[in-house]
Design an enzyme around this catalytic site. Structure first.
Site, PDB file in Angstrom:
ATOM      1  N   LYS A   5      55.699 -74.476 -77.221  1.00 48.05           N
ATOM      2  CA  LYS A   5      54.302 -74.435 -77.655  1.00 48.05           C
ATOM      3  C   LYS A   5      53.948 -75.731 -78.377  1.00 48.05           C
ATOM      4  O   LYS A   5      54.650 -76.150 -79.301  1.00 48.05           O
ATOM      5  CB  LYS A   5      54.048 -73.225 -78.559  1.00 48.05           C
ATOM      6  N   SER A  65      41.655 -67.532 -78.405  1.00 54.00           N
ATOM      7  CA  SER A  65      42.990 -67.964 -78.781  1.00 54.00           C
ATOM      8  C   SER A  65      44.053 -67.048 -78.198  1.00 54.00           C
ATOM      9  O   SER A  65      45.223 -67.428 -78.115  1.00 54.00           O
ATOM     10  CB  SER A  65      43.119 -68.001 -80.307  1.00 54.00           C
ATOM     11  N   ASN A  66      43.656 -65.846 -77.790  1.00 57.33           N
ATOM     12  CA  ASN A  66      44.621 -64.890 -77.251  1.00 57.33           C
ATOM     13  C   ASN A  66      43.874 -63.830 -76.447  1.00 57.33           C
ATOM     14  O   ASN A  66      42.964 -63.187 -76.972  1.00 57.33           O
ATOM     15  CB  ASN A  66      45.399 -64.234 -78.400  1.00 57.33           C
ATOM     16  N   GLY A  70      42.072 -70.008 -72.153  1.00 55.79           N
ATOM     17  CA  GLY A  70      43.031 -69.554 -73.151  1.00 55.79           C
ATOM     18  C   GLY A  70      43.834 -70.692 -73.741  1.00 55.79           C
ATOM     19  O   GLY A  70      44.786 -70.457 -74.483  1.00 55.79           O
ATOM     20  N   HIS A  94      56.658 -68.589 -82.210  1.00 58.65           N
ATOM     21  CA  HIS A  94      56.471 -68.844 -80.784  1.00 58.65           C
ATOM     22  C   HIS A  94      57.653 -69.626 -80.222  1.00 58.65           C
ATOM     23  O   HIS A  94      58.472 -70.171 -80.963  1.00 58.65           O
ATOM     24  CB  HIS A  94      55.178 -69.641 -80.537  1.00 58.65           C
TER      25      HIS A  94
END
Length: 233
Positions: A135, A97-98, A71, A131
């Site tokens: 990040k 990606s998620n 991930g 976010h």
């Protein structure tokens, strides 16, 4: 099932808790301070590390015959290299990606809406992702996946963080506080706007999805996606 955790930050710790709650055993908690000792005993590995460590982690899994769920985002310039290594070693691989179950449903909704809007004139698509300040990559991998879902189904051909030109999708990347992740896709015209949005309330959804993906991947060879895991058509 024996799981190796590659990356033991906040996400790794949530994944560990959920994996233990679901009856699994953690045989390795890899961070920058330890080695891959124990990886070869794992049934599957879950990589939630940092971009600079992802390729080494994924390669180690393939070289040790351990299927891996990754991930980590921000390393996809070397994705084709990892796919080639996976095929060479007959490995098992899911990169997303998620891993949130809701986000993967959102991906499908985004593509469906893009198909509906493809031939409707007067609408401009933009995206916003928010976010936490920790990040490292921008835009998020999820935002890039959403943009790709639009590109594959419309006349748009790329995305940009700058002011968008014709056939470009502008992505606004915002870093603030401890926001787990909010993604919005907007089709705007002079008459009205259409908006779809996914808001993560915490990291639980990402972690649960990753563990479910690991459970599904264990014992398999090949390259898969969350669509395979969730049987999304």
């Amino acid at each position: 099932m024996k799981i190796a955790l590659l990356g033991y930050g906040k996400m790794g710790q949530v994944i560990e808790r959920i994996a233990l709650e679901r009856g699994h055993e953690i045989v390795l908690k890899k961070d920058e301070f330890n080695t891959f000792d124990g990886l070869s005993t794992a049934d599957v590995a879950i990589d939630f590390s940092v971009p600079m460590a992802a390729v080494e982690n994924i390669s180690a899994c393939f070289n040790n015959n351990v299927p891996v769920v990754s991930g980590t985002t921000g390393w996809l310039d070397r994705y084709d290299e990892m796919i080639a290594l996976c095929k060479e070693k007959n490995g098992g691989f899911i990169s997303s990606s998620n891993f949130s179950l809701g986000v993967n449903l959102f991906f499908g909704l985004n593509e469906y809406l893009a198909k509906m809007m493809a031939n409707i004139e007067g609408y401009k698509v933009t995206m916003e992702e928010i976010h936490h300040i920790h990040k490292l990559d921008a835009p998020s991998g999820t935002a890039i996946s959403l943009a790709q879902g639009v590109i594959e189904n419309t006349n748009y051909n790329t995305w940009t963080l700058e002011e968008a030109k014709e056939n470009e999708i502008h992505i606004e990347a915002i870093r603030t506080g401890e926001v787990p992740g909010t993604h919005t896709v907007t089709y705007d015209s002079g008459i009205d706007s259409i908006e779809i949005k996914h808001t993560a309330h915490n990291r639980e959804g990402f972690a649960l999805g990753a563990v479910i993906a690991a459970e599904w991947l264990a014992g398999k060879q090949g390259i898969y996606s969350m669509r395979d895991v969730l049987n999304i058509q």
